[in-house]
Design a protein around this motif. Structure first.
Motif, PDB file in Angstrom:
ATOM      1  N   ILE A 145      44.896  37.562  44.537  1.00  0.00           N
ATOM      2  CA  ILE A 145      45.037  38.041  45.340  1.00  0.00           C
ATOM      3  C   ILE A 145      45.132  38.764  46.471  1.00  0.00           C
TER       4      ILE A 145
ATOM      5  N   SER B 266      36.444  47.695  39.906  1.00  0.00           N
ATOM      6  CA  SER B 266      36.732  47.400  38.602  1.00  0.00           C
ATOM      7  C   SER B 266      35.881  46.534  37.492  1.00  0.00           C
TER       8      SER B 266
ATOM      9  N   GLY C 178      34.508  46.229  33.563  1.00  0.00           N
ATOM     10  CA  GLY C 178      34.946  45.251  32.908  1.00  0.00           C
ATOM     11  C   GLY C 178      34.616  43.810  32.906  1.00  0.00           C
ATOM     12  N   LEU C 179      36.478  44.237  34.181  1.00  0.00           N
ATOM     13  CA  LEU C 179      36.541  42.802  35.136  1.00  0.00           C
ATOM     14  C   LEU C 179      35.034  42.187  36.099  1.00  0.00           C
TER      15      LEU C 179
ATOM     16  N   MET D  23      40.219  37.821  45.085  1.00  0.00           N
ATOM     17  CA  MET D  23      40.639  38.790  45.718  1.00  0.00           C
ATOM     18  C   MET D  23      40.573  38.861  47.434  1.00  0.00           C
TER      19      MET D  23
ATOM     20  N   ARG E 196      48.635  37.353  39.180  1.00  0.00           N
ATOM     21  CA  ARG E 196      47.968  39.018  38.819  1.00  0.00           C
ATOM     22  C   ARG E 196      46.475  38.721  38.823  1.00  0.00           C
ATOM     23  N   ARG E 197      45.740  37.328  39.666  1.00  0.00           N
ATOM     24  CA  ARG E 197      44.988  36.666  39.536  1.00  0.00           C
ATOM     25  C   ARG E 197      43.827  36.328  41.154  1.00  0.00           C
TER      26      ARG E 197
ATOM     27  N   ASP F 132      39.340  34.938  31.292  1.00  0.00           N
ATOM     28  CA  ASP F 132      40.283  36.464  31.925  1.00  0.00           C
ATOM     29  C   ASP F 132      40.352  37.275  33.395  1.00  0.00           C
ATOM     30  N   ASN F 133      38.299  37.308  32.682  1.00  0.00           N
ATOM     31  CA  ASN F 133      38.087  38.853  33.490  1.00  0.00           C
ATOM     32  C   ASN F 133      37.876  38.583  34.908  1.00  0.00           C
ATOM     33  N   VAL F 134      38.299  36.794  34.746  1.00  0.00           N
ATOM     34  CA  VAL F 134      37.812  36.102  36.576  1.00  0.00           C
ATOM     35  C   VAL F 134      38.391  36.464  37.692  1.00  0.00           C
ATOM     36  N   TYR F 135      38.416  37.000  38.300  1.00  0.00           N
ATOM     37  CA  TYR F 135      40.016  37.267  39.761  1.00  0.00           C
ATOM     38  C   TYR F 135      39.435  36.977  41.080  1.00  0.00           C
TER      39      TYR F 135
END
Lengths: 338, 327, 430
Positions: B54, B70, B74-75, B27, B51-52, B22-25
């Protein structure tokens, strides 16, 4: 949207108030000794002192929770100590020792303390403002109510990074608090020669749809009050706040600054509003301290700073093998020819 | 094994990693609602939400910095540059903050981030949109620089990059997005820092990466018809370089040609050649030759642009040089 | 129009050459067929003839400078042309001779040499252009790189050149040697070689041999001791025994007698049945092992190399078994089926070229063994017996010994035993 706070209100208890005075004294003493060590050539490179601006860091950081974050620019000693960094690793960092808060690899401009969520001193003007925004982004992403406090000087708001970051923070309602510590001089360029408008709240507020406040940062209580407001807003998910803290640095931009951009009279006048003097007088008036406890506090701080110097001087230099440590998390392979 | 386009392999890697952690996003500009300028992020926004995935304003420095900040707490961001040419606007963030953070903080903060996007001379994009910046990024200690040439590696290396605890510059090639290849299903990772011997040979070692692999293989095939046995190595990771694989091959063949879609001066080949010379000078029977892009800004005109590229003919000529077949 | 004389291809493989000696000078008249220079090619010094008639107006290159094929080396003024004017009008194009060796004429400034467009290559300036790999191979083969003609760009010596050079066995560095003493040449015949030069890469066996030989020649100071042995008794005994063994299909060779005699001599002279262990750089730690077993290696020639199977405990075999066991080893060697065991553990080696009619030769040590015996042909020679000249079957053997371990006297004592056993074979029964 901009407001000017005037009347100080009592917003912290006696214990905290005295602690803040102590922190301000510690920062002042630490930096005076640092200046001496710099002139004795024990500290190299750049050394930017915070003298005169102590109330800004102490009054704002003093309002943070442990799980909040802060990040600042290169004039970072005061913020580190206000966040509770032990002066020993701080001084050791100035001397480039392996016991320093960045193991001797950062120096004056790059203090870090992960345990206290102190994300550093950053030396490229304005470069850390997007980082602060990213930290706030992460807080929101992880659905916590932590906030990120970000400090920079009046010179930094002319960088593109400032505008890019604040735009996204405003748009996404990130829990960030942007503090411009306006000491009225960006290195040697007075504000009127670097900004088209002199009211910086105009530049940091409306364009990004965030409230902007101006505060007299010689008054630690005013700083605390406005910070409290901003923090509450951020925690409530209402987004970022921009604060212009009017302050004055008593020393040059760095140790090599002849300060030709101001007169001695200007400086003397400013020193009459020394934030430490102001706070001391207020606490004496309130009867929260007396002369003798003040005397004792100053003596203790002197000892504490001398002990930090002794610790730093007796600490080992990083070894040659440390050149290659902590470059990457994965095993580091130097790309060298032989 | 399923056949996938390079683009879809990248998409699959991101989807799998976002599913896993879940920490992977993701952008970047146009990555969400528009599905990506090159459709690499097709469907991710629908699947993972705002949310993920962006969308950002056109603020490369700003969102690169947001990603780094970020990551410090921790992201695991994937920051897409629409093309790596635009990373020049964010270069302060990448070089000063991402590359240095761990070192400057004495190991207290690491930056597990992937900067990815297209690159290369994709055709008529002219000087500002045709940058190949791998040599610049490979110059900096603290960065990992990865450039997949095949669909399988696009997926395997992107997954490894997302899981890396260090900042990774992941450079795709615009002209490879449609290239199809076999891609292993599921959690197959290509290790960072390992080159791939794509074709074995004994007479000359050809080092290359990214799109140039295609022409290099064609040159090797052409020369095979003339009795020349060329070993082709896809470097895959440019920093850290897999020197072992390179040296093993050069010691075997005693000759080396380096092919890259990059300018010659201070390019990747220059650095790699130096390392070979220092390590196995006495194994070389000929000077190392390099095939690079010609040393001029990239013109708009199609023919001029094509004339700069490492073509099969140019590669063959340099191979013949090191084999002393041109005399 | 003046005539430009260019460096001619006087050797089929040359790509560049050197004027070793100019045989004409500015102002000389030449005619068709005259030899104008001696040219050092990749093979030899060859005469270069002119195909034109005229007066030498200008000489473009100095002696000893490498020049590519086709480069202008001399300009002839034709009949009716003024050589001086010609020299002026054509100047520049070619390389001017260096002042030092410029023949008579216009002494051009030395600087012009380096500025000239002629490719000054390899050996010219004393610097040898060669690839790093070529140098490495040459060094390990013990070949002076400067003596190898280069085939790469600007005469660069590359791996193939060194390998060809080593394979052809032309270790004597003819090119360089000849360059210093130009052969006297009058009219040259042109020989056209059949086929092309071949470069044979070293296979594993060749590499192993090369490594071993280089090690021996570079690490061990050798001594050579030769004795002549009268073999008439061996010949007689052999004839008799072979008649007896005919039924079994076993046929003893002279070599079998040598093997037996060597084994028995080794038993008596343990100093020769030994290996030297250690490093010349650290002799304090070195030692000589005198071996309890007598394991005799017998070199067997193969296509493209040789191999040394080991007859273990050779001193314990009778002649018949030596023959039978040796034959097994030879057979395994020729068919490539030798086991590691059959190729290791030797304490002494015999190299026998008797079947080739050689008179005498030296063998190179098989380190770490301290000695090797070179066995030549047994042949009829006039010999002196008493004060009479008579005919005897004689065989020369030469012991090569590692002087670090074995002195001349020890070598001689071993040979005396060997000679005794072979001249009186029945003594081996004792």
């Amino acid at each position: 949207m901009s407001q000017v706070q005037t009347a100080p209100r009592t917003i912290v208890d006696r214990q905290t108030a005295v602690k803040w005075l102590r922190q301000m004294h510690l920062i002042r003493r630490f930096e005076e000794r640092a200046a001496f060590l710099y002139q004795s050539q024990k500290i190299g490179g750049f050394c930017h002192l915070y003298n005169g601006q102590e109330a800004c860091a102490v009054g704002s950081i003093g309002m943070l929770r442990e799980d909040d974050y802060l990040i600042t620019a290169y004039r970072d000693h005061g913020h580190a100590l206000a966040r509770g960094m032990d002066p020993k690793p701080a001084m050791a960092e100035l001397l480039g020792k392996s016991t320093g808060c960045s193991t001797g690899k950062g120096g004056s401009m790059h203090f870090f303390e992960a345990e206290k969520n102190f994300l550093g001193g950053h030396a490229i003007v304005g470069s850390h403002i997007p980082l602060a925004t990213g930290v706030a982004f992460a807080a929101k992403y992880k659905k916590t109510d932590s906030v990120c406090l970000c400090y920079f000087g009046d010179g930094a708001i002319n960088q593109g990074s400032f505008h890019e970051a604040l735009n996204m923070a405003g748009m996404w309602k990130l829990p960030a608090i942007y503090y411009v510590e306006n000491n009225l001089i960006a290195m040697g360029t007075q504000l009127e020669r670097s900004s088209a408008v002199l009211d910086l709240t105009v530049r940091g507020g409306d364009p990004f749809k965030m409230p902007a406040y101006r505060v007299d940062a010689n008054d630690v209580e005013q700083v605390a009050e406005i910070t409290q407001l901003a923090i509450a807003r951020a925690r409530a998910g209402e987004g970022p706040t921009f604060i212009e803290a009017i302050t004055y640095r008593f020393r040059g931009h760095s140790m090599s600054d002849p300060q030709k951009y101001r007169t001695k009279e200007d400086l003397e006048k400013a020193k009459q509003r020394d934030p430490i003097l102001l706070w001391e007088n207020r606490l004496l008036q309130r009867g929260w301290i007396d002369e003798s406890s003040l005397e004792q506090m100053r003596d203790e701080i002197k000892e504490e700073v001398e002990a930090a110097i002794e610790f730093a001087e007796n600490s080992p230099e990083p070894g040659p093998e440390d050149l290659y440590t902590n470059i990457t998390v994965a095993p580091y392979i130097p790309q060298e020819s032989d | 094994m399923p056949i996938l386009a390079y683009r879809d392999a990248l998409n699959q890697a991101m989807a799998e990693e976002m599913e896993r952690d879940d920490n992977v996003y993701l952008m970047g500009e146009e990555v969400a609602e528009y599905n990506g300028a090159y459709k690499v992020s097709q469907g991710l926004w629908e699947r993972f939400g705002s949310r993920r995935v962006i969308d950002t304003p056109i603020s490369e420095e700003g969102f690169a910095g947001i990603g780094i900040g970020s990551a410090m707490v921790g992201l695991r961001p994937i920051i897409e540059f629409m093309t790596f040419s635009f990373s020049l606007v964010a270069i302060d963030q990448i070089l000063n903050n991402a590359a240095n953070m761990r070192y400057m903080s004495g190991g207290q903060f690491s930056v597990p981030i992937v900067f990815r996007g297209s690159s290369g001379m994709a055709g008529c994009l002219a000087a500002t949109h045709s940058h190949r910046l791998e040599a610049i990024y490979s110059h900096f200690p603290g960065l990992t620089v990865v450039m997949p040439a095949t669909a399988a590696d696009a997926k395997g290396l992107l997954k490894s990059s997302i899981r890396s605890d260090d900042p990774v510059i992941f450079i795709e090639h615009e002209n490879l997005y449609g290239e199809k290849g076999e891609v292993p299903d599921g959690d197959v990772l290509t290790p960072i820092g390992k080159a791939n011997v794509v074709r074995e040979g004994s007479d000359v070692t050809l080092l290359t990466y990214s799109r140039s692999l295609i022409n290099t293989l064609a040159a090797a095939e052409q020369l095979a018809g003339e009795g020349v046995s060329a070993e082709v190595i896809d470097l895959r990771t440019l920093r850290p370089l897999d020197l072992d694989t390179i040296l093993t091959s050069v010691v075997k063949t005693h000759r080396c040609v380096i092919i890259e879609e990059n300018w010659p001066y201070c390019g990747i080949g220059a650095g790699v050649a130096d390392r070979i010379y220092q390590k196995v000078f006495d194994e070389l029977d000929a000077p190392i030759r390099r095939v690079t892009v010609k040393d001029a800004p990239i013109p708009y005109n199609r023919n001029l642009e094509a004339s700069m590229l490492p073509t099969v003919d140019r590669i063959v000529a340099k191979i013949n040089d090191v084999l002393y077949r041109n005399a | 129009m003046p005539i430009e004389v260019k460096l001619a291809k006087v050797s089929p493989t040359m790509e560049s050459g050197q004027i070793v000696k100019w045989l004409v000078k500015v102002g000389d008249k030449v005619k068709e067929g005259d030899t104008i220079a001696e040219v050092q090619t990749d093979k030899a010094v060859m005469p270069m003839e002119t195909f034109d008639e005229g007066t030498v107006a200008r000489i473009d290159v100095a002696e000893g400078v490498d020049i590519p094929l086709g480069a202008r080396i001399l300009v002839l003024a034709k009949k009716g042309e003024d050589p001086k004017q010609v020299a002026e009008s054509v100047g520049g194009a070619g390389a001017a001779p260096s002042a030092a060796s410029a023949p008579a004429a216009s002494a051009a400034p030395a600087a012009a040499v380096s500025a000239a467009p002629v490719a000054v290559a390899s050996h010219a300036s004393g610097r040898v252009k060669s690839s790093p790999l070529a140098r490495k191979i040459a060094e390990s083969a013990g070949v002076d790189i400067a003596s190898i003609p280069g085939s790469g760009p600007a005469g660069r010596i590359v791996r193939a050149d060194v390998e060809a050079f080593v394979a052809n066995g032309t270790k004597a560095a003819p090119a360089a040697a000849v360059a210093k003493t130009p052969a006297p040449v009058a009219k040259a015949k042109v020989f056209i070689p059949l086929g092309e030069d071949q470069n044979i890469p070293l296979d594993r066996m060749r590499q192993a041999i090369a490594r071993g030989m280089v090690a021996a020649k570079t690490q061990a100071p050798e001594i050579h001791v030769t004795v002549d042995i009268r073999m008439d008794e061996v010949v007689r005994v052999r004839e008799r025994l072979n008649k007896a063994l005919a039924a079994e299909g076993v046929k003893l060779s002279v070599g079998d007698f040598v093997t037996k005699a060597v084994a028995m001599s080794l038993r008596r002279h343990p100093a020769v049945n030994a290996t030297f262990n250690g490093d010349n750089a650290n002799l304090a730690q070195a030692y000589v092992t005198r071996h309890a077993a007598v394991n005799v290696g017998i070199a067997v020639a193969l296509d493209g190399g040789l191999i040394v199977p080991v007859l273990r405990n050779a001193d314990m075999y009778g002649l018949r078994d030596i023959r039978v066991e040796s034959e097994k080893l030879y057979e395994a060697a020729r068919s490539g089926r030798l086991t590691a065991d059959q190729m290791s553990g030797g304490t002494f080696t015999i190299s026998n070229l008797g079947m080739y009619g050689v008179k005498q030769f030296d063998a190179v040590l098989a380190l770490p063994q301290v000695a090797i015996l070179a066995v030549a042909s047994a042949e009829k020679r006039p010999i002196v017996v008493g004060d009479q000249i008579t005919v005897g079957t004689m065989m020369s053997v030469t012991l090569t010994a590692d002087h670090r371990a074995v002195d001349g006297a020890s070598a001689a004592e071993f040979l005396r035993s060997l000679k005794g056993f072979l001249e009186e074979p029945t003594a081996m029964l004792l």
